[in-house]
Design a protein around this motif. Structure first.
Motif, PDB file in Angstrom:
ATOM      1  N   VAL A  64      39.615  16.285  82.725  1.00 35.10           N
ATOM      2  CA  VAL A  64      39.858  18.215  82.763  1.00 35.10           C
ATOM      3  C   VAL A  64      40.492  18.665  82.398  1.00 35.10           C
ATOM      4  CG1 VAL A  64      38.269  20.726  83.388  1.00 35.10           C
ATOM      5  CG2 VAL A  64      36.801  18.107  83.402  1.00 35.10           C
ATOM      6  N   VAL A  65      41.391  19.366  82.109  1.00 38.88           N
ATOM      7  CA  VAL A  65      42.443  20.027  82.048  1.00 38.88           C
ATOM      8  C   VAL A  65      42.530  21.765  82.473  1.00 38.88           C
ATOM      9  CG1 VAL A  65      43.833  18.360  80.726  1.00 38.88           C
ATOM     10  CG2 VAL A  65      42.746  20.042  78.779  1.00 38.88           C
ATOM     11  N   SER A 112      34.930  23.501  79.992  1.00 33.64           N
ATOM     12  CA  SER A 112      35.725  22.459  80.731  1.00 33.64           C
ATOM     13  C   SER A 112      35.609  21.665  78.435  1.00 33.64           C
ATOM     14  CB  SER A 112      35.336  21.186  81.146  1.00 33.64           C
ATOM     15  OG  SER A 112      34.170  21.437  81.902  1.00 33.64           O
ATOM     16  N   LEU A 113      37.663  22.343  78.679  1.00 35.62           N
ATOM     17  CA  LEU A 113      38.588  21.427  78.327  1.00 35.62           C
ATOM     18  C   LEU A 113      38.773  20.311  78.125  1.00 35.62           C
ATOM     19  CD1 LEU A 113      40.598  21.755  75.046  1.00 35.62           C
ATOM     20  CD2 LEU A 113      42.017  22.423  76.433  1.00 35.62           C
ATOM     21  N   VAL A 114      38.328  18.710  78.024  1.00 37.37           N
ATOM     22  CA  VAL A 114      38.956  17.613  78.088  1.00 37.37           C
ATOM     23  C   VAL A 114      39.569  17.047  77.411  1.00 37.37           C
ATOM     24  CG1 VAL A 114      37.502  15.273  78.597  1.00 37.37           C
ATOM     25  CG2 VAL A 114      36.548  17.517  79.150  1.00 37.37           C
ATOM     26  N   HIS A 134      30.851   9.928  84.993  1.00 34.72           N
ATOM     27  CA  HIS A 134      30.804  10.324  86.342  1.00 34.72           C
ATOM     28  C   HIS A 134      32.054  11.611  86.485  1.00 34.72           C
ATOM     29  CE1 HIS A 134      30.590   8.660  90.551  1.00 34.72           C
ATOM     30  NE2 HIS A 134      31.896   8.886  90.583  1.00 34.72           N
ATOM     31  N   VAL A 135      32.095  12.089  87.801  1.00 35.77           N
ATOM     32  CA  VAL A 135      32.979  13.079  87.647  1.00 35.77           C
ATOM     33  C   VAL A 135      33.532  12.450  89.091  1.00 35.77           C
ATOM     34  CG1 VAL A 135      33.322  15.711  88.155  1.00 35.77           C
ATOM     35  CG2 VAL A 135      31.297  14.773  86.576  1.00 35.77           C
ATOM     36  N   SER A 136      35.052  12.307  89.159  1.00 33.44           N
ATOM     37  CA  SER A 136      35.418  11.979  90.306  1.00 33.44           C
ATOM     38  C   SER A 136      36.813  13.012  90.625  1.00 33.44           C
ATOM     39  CB  SER A 136      35.732  10.698  89.972  1.00 33.44           C
ATOM     40  OG  SER A 136      35.122   9.525  89.824  1.00 33.44           O
ATOM     41  N   GLY A 146      40.955  19.065  86.799  1.00 32.59           N
ATOM     42  CA  GLY A 146      41.563  17.564  86.943  1.00 32.59           C
ATOM     43  C   GLY A 146      40.791  16.743  87.845  1.00 32.59           C
ATOM     44  N   ASP A 147      39.887  16.848  87.042  1.00 28.55           N
ATOM     45  CA  ASP A 147      38.590  15.958  88.178  1.00 28.55           C
ATOM     46  C   ASP A 147      38.333  14.840  86.927  1.00 28.55           C
ATOM     47  OD1 ASP A 147      37.817  17.179  90.251  1.00 28.55           O
ATOM     48  OD2 ASP A 147      36.071  17.702  89.119  1.00 28.55           O
TER      49      ASP A 147
END
Length: 732
Positions: free
Chosen positions: A340-341, A353-355, A369-371, A423-424
């Motif tokens: 995610v930026v 979320s821009l990815v 999964h979100v880390s 950042g994720d």
């Protein structure tokens, strides 16, 4: 890359979905505020056929800077993505704000891109902050090119601007910064300024004329040929040298005429290696025109000279527990790893979320999964959860155009990720990964806020949480000493945008109040006090008497409590009660309401009653004794000191040191930090650097950076302490 006229069929506003990473380009536009980045994005979109007229999409809305805040402030404040198609290649153009307060958006754009296009204004020159970003890109080997804008300005000169870019960005190898095209000038106007209406291709030796509003191609005239020869020679030598094609250099120096195809191939190699930086020129299209000056040339450089995502190494990855994992390949069939930026909110869709997808393929409605992400100190909790991906889309102005999937190398917007923040990492739920985070600047400008009304107070907590979730360069603090809610930002413009978003997006009106620095109090001399708490009003009374002695201790000692009672004057079970009362009063302060520190409290004597003495009575007596001792003693205010490290170009070292001294700072040393930059270290009272983030930017013309670390508390000068006490007494 080719200099030939493109036969590209315009995208006509469609969202193009690339089928393989080699058909993708991700480029970020970098430049100071007002350099023309957003105008250039619109010109590129028009030239590619993505929009039907400059800056407008099919529904009439603006292509970029469509946020209400951007309209009001007349500047970009956030990262925006504009995808266009050129010759079957999808170009994700990332437009970044040029103002220093929004450097977090710039860093996110650099993370998502594989190459950078530096936009410099011929009217304004090169800002110092732009040079700093160039150095950041150079440190990671990011390919870079330069485009000169505002050539229509009366004092604009492409040749002078090219020389400035060579001196500014060339470093030890200025020959690596050379133009690919030369401007073709028209007839000078009344002011003597000749307009640029075309470009001369140095490799193809062809002229691309935009004077009619459409790009046409022709042979150079006899007068134009001499302009080409010398510049072309420098260009060819630079291409061969930076591509490190030694055999070709021997052939060229031997007088052999090198064919264009070979030269273009070496140019692509040199640009992709990040060692060769072509300079181009661009201007927006005139009213009714379909192509702005240099837009076709830029699109061809991006598609032919900039690397594909597969040519750029992905960030390092580990498991969420920190176990290293192999380097990711840009493979649509590989393990899913996306980042995610940017995080934003839409009043109708919710969180978007821009990815950037680095590996694998992201599909709608799958569980990932979100880390992330180690920014708990800024109010961002760590994440290690599974979430269901919503719809995927490509942004285009205010529109979100559906995407069936996002493959490795592509960017997409993801709806309804309620936990993921900037950042994720998104990865497969059965193979969770965590990407190495990118560097984010520390927010160093504090602004204390409070709810404007009771209704705002009820919504404040949720509004702040959503605001901070969108912006990792912002830190939320609930200061336990001053009882203030503090937003730490990067500058005044950052503050303005944050407060306006709270009001317009989340419906929370707040007021700013003076930021308080957490002070301390201490005894400046030894003192003694007697606490007497005796009350009788029927039934059991309250009886407790204690006598204490106070001694100052060195800084950082805290509070020591010593029991020297003899003969049972104060029963053993009540001695902890006295200590508890003393410490509670110390926490409340004894003079100006600041916590009391660095003293030794010795309990010497006291009296008790067999019936009326109690824990509560001796707590009260202990507090009274401390207050009595303070009433007859000199109480010093202690202020926090920080170690401040300021990195600036060498020419600003003197002004920075003088400024720090004027803030009651003590310069403790300097050291070199690379070519032409110095780090100045000083110990400065925190109360003097509340606005240093703003002041340093002004002092160093945007080229300075600083960090701060708490050191200790030191006595405040009496005259400053007296002013603070007067202000407190006046209710200020």
């Amino acid at each position: 890359m080719s200099e030939k006229t493109s036969t590209h069929p315009g995208a006509a506003g469609r969202a193009v979905t690339a089928g393989r990473p080699t058909a993708l380009r991700n480029v970020v536009l970098v430049g100071h505020s007002g350099s023309g980045k957003t105008t250039l994005v619109e010109a590129l979109a028009l030239a590619s056929g993505a929009v039907n007229r400059a800056g407008r999409v099919e529904d009439g809305g603006c292509l970029s800077d469509y946020d209400e805040i951007e309209h009001r402030q007349q500047r970009s404040v956030q990262l925006s993505l504009v995808p266009v198609d050129w010759g079957g290649i999808k170009i994700n153009i990332l437009d970044t704000p040029g103002y220093a307060d929004f450097v977090g958006e710039l860093r996110a754009g650099l993370r998502a891109a594989d190459a950078a296009l530096f936009v410099v204004s011929a009217a304004d020159g090169v800002a110092g902050a732009t040079r700093m970003v160039w150095d950041e890109c150079a440190a990671v080997g990011m390919p870079r090119a330069l485009v000169v804008t505002h050539l229509e300005a009366s004092r604009a000169d492409f040749d002078e601007m090219t020389e400035l870019c060579r001196a500014t960005f060339g470093g030890e190898d200025p020959d690596a910064v050379v133009p690919l095209y030369l401007p073709l000038y028209g007839t000078p106007g009344a002011d003597g300024h000749a307009p640029v209406h075309g470009l001369i291709g140095l490799l193809s030796q062809r002229v691309f004329d935009y004077s009619s509003g459409e790009r046409t191609e022709r042979e150079p005239t006899a007068e134009e040929l001499p302009l080409i020869e010398e510049a072309r020679g420098r260009l060819i030598e630079a291409i061969i040298a930076e591509s490190e094609d030694e055999s070709l250099m021997d052939r060229y120096l031997g007088g052999e005429d090198i064919d264009i195809k070979t030269l273009v191939g070496d140019l692509e190699t040199a640009v992709a290696r990040g060692t060769f930086h072509p300079v181009l020129a661009a201007a927006p299209a005139a009213e009714g025109s379909k192509q702005g000056l240099g837009t076709v040339e830029l699109l061809e450089l991006i598609t032919g000279g900039f690397p594909t995502p597969a040519e750029r190494e992905a960030p390092a990855v580990t498991t969420p527990e920190g176990k290293p994992r192999p380097v990711l390949a840009c493979d649509p069939d590989g393990p899913l790893a996306a980042e995610v930026v940017k995080t934003s909110s839409d009043p109708y869709v919710g969180r978007i979320s821009l990815v950037r997808v680095f590996s694998g393929t992201l599909r709608p409605d799958e569980t990932v999964h979100v880390s992330g992400h180690g920014l708990a100190d800024r109010g961002h909790e760590d994440h290690d959860v599974d979430e269901r991906v919503g719809a995927l889309s490509a942004p285009f102005g205010k529109q979100q155009r559906p995407l069936p999937q996002a493959i490795a190398g592509d960017l997409a917007c993801v709806a309804k990720l309620t936990r993921a923040e900037t950042g994720d990492t998104l990865s497969a739920k059965d193979e969770p990964l965590l990407m190495e985070p990118w560097s984010m600047p520390d927010p160093l400008l504090p602004v204390a806020i409070q709810a404007h009304s009771k209704a705002d107070e009820d919504k404040l907590s949720q509004g702040l949480a959503r605001l901070v979730a969108e912006d990792p360069t912002m830190r939320l603090e609930h200061n336990q000493d001053t009882h203030q809610v503090v937003l730490w930002c990067l500058g005044e413009a950052h503050v303005d945008v944050a407060l306006e978003r709270l009001r317009t997006r989340y419906g929370v009106q707040v007021d700013t109040v003076p930021h308080k620095v957490p002070l301390r109090e201490t005894f400046g001399e030894s003192a003694a006090g007697r606490g007497r708490h005796v009350k009788q009003s029927g039934g059991h009374g309250q009886f407790a008497i204690c006598e204490i002695e106070i001694e100052p201790l060195p800084g950082g000692s805290g509070i020591e409590f010593v029991d020297k009672v003899v003969g049972g004057a104060v029963p053993r079970q009540f001695i902890p009660s006295v200590e508890k009362g003393v410490r509670a009063q110390a926490g409340r302060g004894v003079a100006a309401g600041h916590p009391l520190v660095d003293i030794r409290v010795t309990l010497l004597d006291g009296k008790a009653h067999s019936v009326d003495s109690s824990d509560a009575a001796f707590q009260t007596a202990g507090a009274l004794a401390l207050r009595e001792a303070a009433a007859d003693a000199r109480i010093d205010l202690l202020e926090p000191f920080c170690e401040v490290s300021v990195m600036v170009p060498d020419e600003y070292v003197g002004p920075v040191m003088s400024d720090l001294s004027g803030r009651r700072g003590r310069v403790v040393g300097t050291e070199q930090s690379g070519a032409g930059r110095t780090v100045v270290r000083a110990e400065v009272p925190e109360i003097e650097i509340g606005r240093y983030a703003v002041d340093l930017r002004s002092l160093s013309h945007g080229t300075g950076r600083f960090s701060r670390v708490h050191l200790r508390h030191e006595p405040m000068p009496p005259q400053i302490a007296a002013k603070l006490r007067e202000t407190a007494e006046d209710g200020g």
